[in-house]
Scaffold this motif. Structure first.
Motif, PDB file in Angstrom:
ATOM      1  N   ASP A 156       5.557  43.346   5.140  1.00  0.00           N
ATOM      2  CA  ASP A 156       4.558  44.371   4.880  1.00  0.00           C
ATOM      3  C   ASP A 156       3.201  43.773   5.240  1.00  0.00           C
ATOM      4  O   ASP A 156       2.610  43.013   4.473  1.00  0.00           O
ATOM      5  N   ALA A 157       2.705  44.118   6.426  1.00  0.00           N
ATOM      6  CA  ALA A 157       1.481  43.505   6.938  1.00  0.00           C
ATOM      7  C   ALA A 157       0.254  43.858   6.108  1.00  0.00           C
ATOM      8  O   ALA A 157      -0.771  43.174   6.214  1.00  0.00           O
ATOM      9  N   SER A 158       0.346  44.884   5.256  1.00  0.00           N
ATOM     10  CA  SER A 158      -0.801  45.245   4.419  1.00  0.00           C
ATOM     11  C   SER A 158      -0.990  44.282   3.255  1.00  0.00           C
ATOM     12  O   SER A 158      -2.028  44.317   2.591  1.00  0.00           O
ATOM     13  N   LYS A 159      -0.021  43.422   3.005  1.00  0.00           N
ATOM     14  CA  LYS A 159      -0.072  42.539   1.849  1.00  0.00           C
ATOM     15  C   LYS A 159      -0.605  41.144   2.174  1.00  0.00           C
ATOM     16  O   LYS A 159      -0.687  40.298   1.288  1.00  0.00           O
ATOM     17  N   TYR A 160      -0.941  40.903   3.436  1.00  0.00           N
ATOM     18  CA  TYR A 160      -1.478  39.587   3.770  1.00  0.00           C
ATOM     19  C   TYR A 160      -2.501  39.701   4.876  1.00  0.00           C
ATOM     20  O   TYR A 160      -2.590  40.722   5.573  1.00  0.00           O
ATOM     21  N   THR A 161      -3.282  38.645   5.031  1.00  0.00           N
ATOM     22  CA  THR A 161      -4.291  38.606   6.078  1.00  0.00           C
ATOM     23  C   THR A 161      -4.231  37.270   6.794  1.00  0.00           C
ATOM     24  O   THR A 161      -3.806  36.269   6.218  1.00  0.00           O
ATOM     25  N   GLY A 162      -4.643  37.262   8.049  1.00  0.00           N
ATOM     26  CA  GLY A 162      -4.649  36.026   8.814  1.00  0.00           C
ATOM     27  C   GLY A 162      -3.272  35.667   9.325  1.00  0.00           C
ATOM     28  O   GLY A 162      -2.318  36.434   9.205  1.00  0.00           O
ATOM     29  N   PRO A 163      -3.169  34.477   9.909  1.00  0.00           N
ATOM     30  CA  PRO A 163      -1.892  34.073  10.505  1.00  0.00           C
ATOM     31  C   PRO A 163      -0.849  33.713   9.458  1.00  0.00           C
ATOM     32  O   PRO A 163      -1.174  33.361   8.318  1.00  0.00           O
ATOM     33  N   VAL A 164       0.421  33.806   9.847  1.00  0.00           N
ATOM     34  CA  VAL A 164       1.527  33.293   9.038  1.00  0.00           C
ATOM     35  C   VAL A 164       1.802  31.870   9.500  1.00  0.00           C
ATOM     36  O   VAL A 164       1.984  31.617  10.690  1.00  0.00           O
ATOM     37  N   HIS A 165       1.840  30.956   8.553  1.00  0.00           N
ATOM     38  CA  HIS A 165       2.113  29.558   8.867  1.00  0.00           C
ATOM     39  C   HIS A 165       3.542  29.235   8.439  1.00  0.00           C
ATOM     40  O   HIS A 165       3.863  29.249   7.253  1.00  0.00           O
ATOM     41  N   TYR A 166       4.394  28.963   9.408  1.00  0.00           N
ATOM     42  CA  TYR A 166       5.801  28.706   9.147  1.00  0.00           C
ATOM     43  C   TYR A 166       6.067  27.209   9.073  1.00  0.00           C
ATOM     44  O   TYR A 166       5.546  26.431   9.868  1.00  0.00           O
ATOM     45  N   LEU A 167       6.898  26.833   8.121  1.00  0.00           N
ATOM     46  CA  LEU A 167       7.358  25.458   7.979  1.00  0.00           C
ATOM     47  C   LEU A 167       8.866  25.431   8.158  1.00  0.00           C
ATOM     48  O   LEU A 167       9.579  26.234   7.539  1.00  0.00           O
ATOM     49  N   PRO A 168       9.398  24.545   8.983  1.00  0.00           N
ATOM     50  CA  PRO A 168      10.851  24.474   9.159  1.00  0.00           C
ATOM     51  C   PRO A 168      11.532  23.959   7.895  1.00  0.00           C
ATOM     52  O   PRO A 168      10.995  23.096   7.190  1.00  0.00           O
ATOM     53  N   LEU A 169      12.697  24.487   7.610  1.00  0.00           N
ATOM     54  CA  LEU A 169      13.459  24.027   6.446  1.00  0.00           C
ATOM     55  C   LEU A 169      14.045  22.649   6.719  1.00  0.00           C
ATOM     56  O   LEU A 169      14.456  22.336   7.838  1.00  0.00           O
ATOM     57  N   THR A 170      14.096  21.844   5.680  1.00  0.00           N
ATOM     58  CA  THR A 170      14.775  20.547   5.753  1.00  0.00           C
ATOM     59  C   THR A 170      16.156  20.624   5.144  1.00  0.00           C
ATOM     60  O   THR A 170      16.913  19.648   5.176  1.00  0.00           O
ATOM     61  N   SER A 171      16.508  21.785   4.567  1.00  0.00           N
ATOM     62  CA  SER A 171      17.815  21.980   3.946  1.00  0.00           C
ATOM     63  C   SER A 171      18.136  23.457   3.940  1.00  0.00           C
ATOM     64  O   SER A 171      17.252  24.288   3.707  1.00  0.00           O
ATOM     65  N   THR A 172      19.396  23.802   4.199  1.00  0.00           N
ATOM     66  CA  THR A 172      19.824  25.189   4.061  1.00  0.00           C
ATOM     67  C   THR A 172      20.671  25.313   2.792  1.00  0.00           C
ATOM     68  O   THR A 172      21.805  25.770   2.802  1.00  0.00           O
ATOM     69  N   THR A 173      20.074  24.873   1.721  1.00  0.00           N
ATOM     70  CA  THR A 173      20.605  25.047   0.368  1.00  0.00           C
ATOM     71  C   THR A 173      19.589  25.871  -0.412  1.00  0.00           C
ATOM     72  O   THR A 173      19.778  27.050  -0.647  1.00  0.00           O
ATOM     73  N   TYR A 174      18.461  25.228  -0.749  1.00  0.00           N
ATOM     74  CA  TYR A 174      17.290  25.938  -1.245  1.00  0.00           C
ATOM     75  C   TYR A 174      16.374  26.243  -0.063  1.00  0.00           C
ATOM     76  O   TYR A 174      16.606  25.786   1.058  1.00  0.00           O
ATOM     77  N   TRP A 175      15.291  26.982  -0.336  1.00  0.00           N
ATOM     78  CA  TRP A 175      14.247  27.203   0.660  1.00  0.00           C
ATOM     79  C   TRP A 175      13.318  25.994   0.605  1.00  0.00           C
ATOM     80  O   TRP A 175      12.254  26.027   0.014  1.00  0.00           O
ATOM     81  N   GLN A 176      13.780  24.944   1.236  1.00  0.00           N
ATOM     82  CA  GLN A 176      13.199  23.613   1.075  1.00  0.00           C
ATOM     83  C   GLN A 176      12.532  23.152   2.363  1.00  0.00           C
ATOM     84  O   GLN A 176      13.115  23.209   3.448  1.00  0.00           O
ATOM     85  N   ALA A 177      11.293  22.688   2.248  1.00  0.00           N
ATOM     86  CA  ALA A 177      10.535  22.194   3.396  1.00  0.00           C
ATOM     87  C   ALA A 177       9.835  20.904   3.002  1.00  0.00           C
ATOM     88  O   ALA A 177       9.802  20.521   1.825  1.00  0.00           O
ATOM     89  N   SER A 178       9.259  20.241   3.979  1.00  0.00           N
ATOM     90  CA  SER A 178       8.589  18.966   3.753  1.00  0.00           C
ATOM     91  C   SER A 178       7.093  19.166   3.521  1.00  0.00           C
ATOM     92  O   SER A 178       6.460  20.010   4.169  1.00  0.00           O
TER      93      SER A 178
END
Length: 412
Positions: free
Chosen positions: A256-278
């Protein structure tokens, strides 16, 4: 932890240990910003409710309203493909979920666990977790539900649940999938207004799938939908924005683009168990002119809608709270108290994660939004509702990444 101010609806150490073993990677693309090009800002307090607000009393009132079917769900304010999230004093968020042949429940949507369960008619508890006799429970006579004649049990940082495994249609945000789910017969640590929990982490750590056999192989709602766009996203409202009719929102199958502003910053997952990143090399915090590392030994974090606070290593939490003027750690409550006047006016805490910086002002509940616990929960930190409220959070299964963009609130 299991304290009211720092609810953690996520599997405890046994399941968390599995997260360290499973790793994966991905990269951002297109017009989305690279992780190395941005910054995040987060609040110093867990909530921005009015001064003197009693969280326990608020939860009790919501429990009563839920039992009486008087919760005002602002469907009109939700984007297509979305569902409303009712804000309980910035402590937790519950969402309408339909089971079987039109059975309506309010569940806590939890990206820090992987099992979906509903309160059962034969639920027992020693602490009131099963609610009042007139609270919603599953009608097992519903012919769309099938018993798998298997039992399940799951432990969380704040409690535990066990019961029987069923299979049937579950509907969220207008989308329906047939999955294996639990019907509770015993609960501890769930004395809040919800009627159960929907786990939205990865199926690899689902106890229902592991304990239910072949018939329970599909227990993950997002996977079962088989959407072309299998992203889902959370906007968490502020309790102080209730007067402006703001409501939280989860979207399934898009954003829903109305709920945020600016760019989306994505972080790659380090595990496909939890939504886990570094956190990334050089991750740091800054507050009141002081700066320090964001981790010592624990380099990864989980984006967890089922946890109220940000949970870090003890040394890091101590340093952040000293910088913002909080009182020493209260081990009994699991929080750092902070003067309401300080919480109301700041200071901001700026976090730099993979080169991305974040910050936000405080609130008035006199509880810091940063606390200890990462040392004790399987070697990961947690960015909970305090962070996700400030940043629209996108969970991208296909891209194996989690994304953050500055949330747009009526008061911002």
């Amino acid at each position: 932890m299991g304290k009211a101010a720092s609810k953690m609806y996520r599997p405890s150490a046994d399941a968390a240990a599995a997260a360290a073993a499973a790793t994966s990677s991905s990269s951002s693309s297109g017009t989305e910003a690279a992780a190395s090009a941005a910054i995040f800002r987060v609040p110093i307090t867990k909530t921005r409710t009015a001064a003197g607000h009693n969280v326990a009393r608020a939860i009790a009132r919501w429990s009563e309203r839920l039992r009486e079917d008087k919760v005002a769900v602002k469907i009109a304010a939700v984007a297509p493909g979305g569902a409303p999230l009712t804000d309980i004093a910035d402590e937790l968020y519950i969402c309408p979920v339909t089971l079987g042949n039109g059975q309506q429940f309010f569940l806590d949507l939890d990206t820090g666990s992987s099992d979906t369960w509903f309160r059962g008619p034969n639920c027992t508890s020693s602490d009131g977790s099963c609610g009042q006799p007139d609270q919603r429970t599953v009608k097992l006579s519903d012919k769309t539900l099938t018993s798998l004649s298997k039992s399940f049990s799951t432990s969380y940082g704040s409690g535990s649940v066990s019961g029987l495994i069923y299979k049937g249609p579950v509907t969220l945000a207008g989308k329906t999938a047939t999955i294996a789910f639990g019907v509770s017969t015993s609960e501890t640590g769930f004395n809040d207004p919800g009627d159960g929990l929907m786990g939205l982490a990865f199926q690899s750590i689902s106890n229902i799938s592991q304990q239910g056999g072949a018939a329970a192989a599909q227990s993950n709602f997002i996977d079962a939908l088989r959407l072309a766009d299998n992203r889902f996203a959370f906007y968490l409202s502020n309790a102080t924005d209730a007067a402006s009719n703001d409501t939280g929102e989860v979207t399934v199958g898009g954003l829903d683009a109305s709920k945020y502003t600016g760019p989306v910053h994505y972080l790659p997952l380090t595990s496909t168990t939890y939504w886990q990143a570094s956190f990334g090399a050089g991750a740091s915090f800054a507050a009141n002119g002081q700066r320090g590392p964001l981790f010592d030994q624990i380099k990864d974090f989980i984006a967890d809608t089922g946890t109220t606070l940000n949970i870090l290593e003890s040394s890091v939490a101590d340093a952040i709270n000293a910088a913002i003027g909080a009182a020493p750690y209260d081990a009994q409550q699991g929080v750092y108290p902070i003067d309401a006047a300080v919480a109301e006016t700041g200071p901001d805490v700026v976090l730099t994660i993979q080169g991305v910086e974040s910050a936000a002002a405080g609130g008035t509940t006199a509880i810091s939004g940063f606390t200890r616990g990462a040392d004790d929960i399987g070697g990961v930190a947690i960015l909970g509702d305090v962070f996700i409220r400030a940043y629209y959070t996108i969970f991208d299964k296909g891209g194996k990444r989690v994304g953050f963009a500055k949330a747009v609130h009526p008061s911002s």
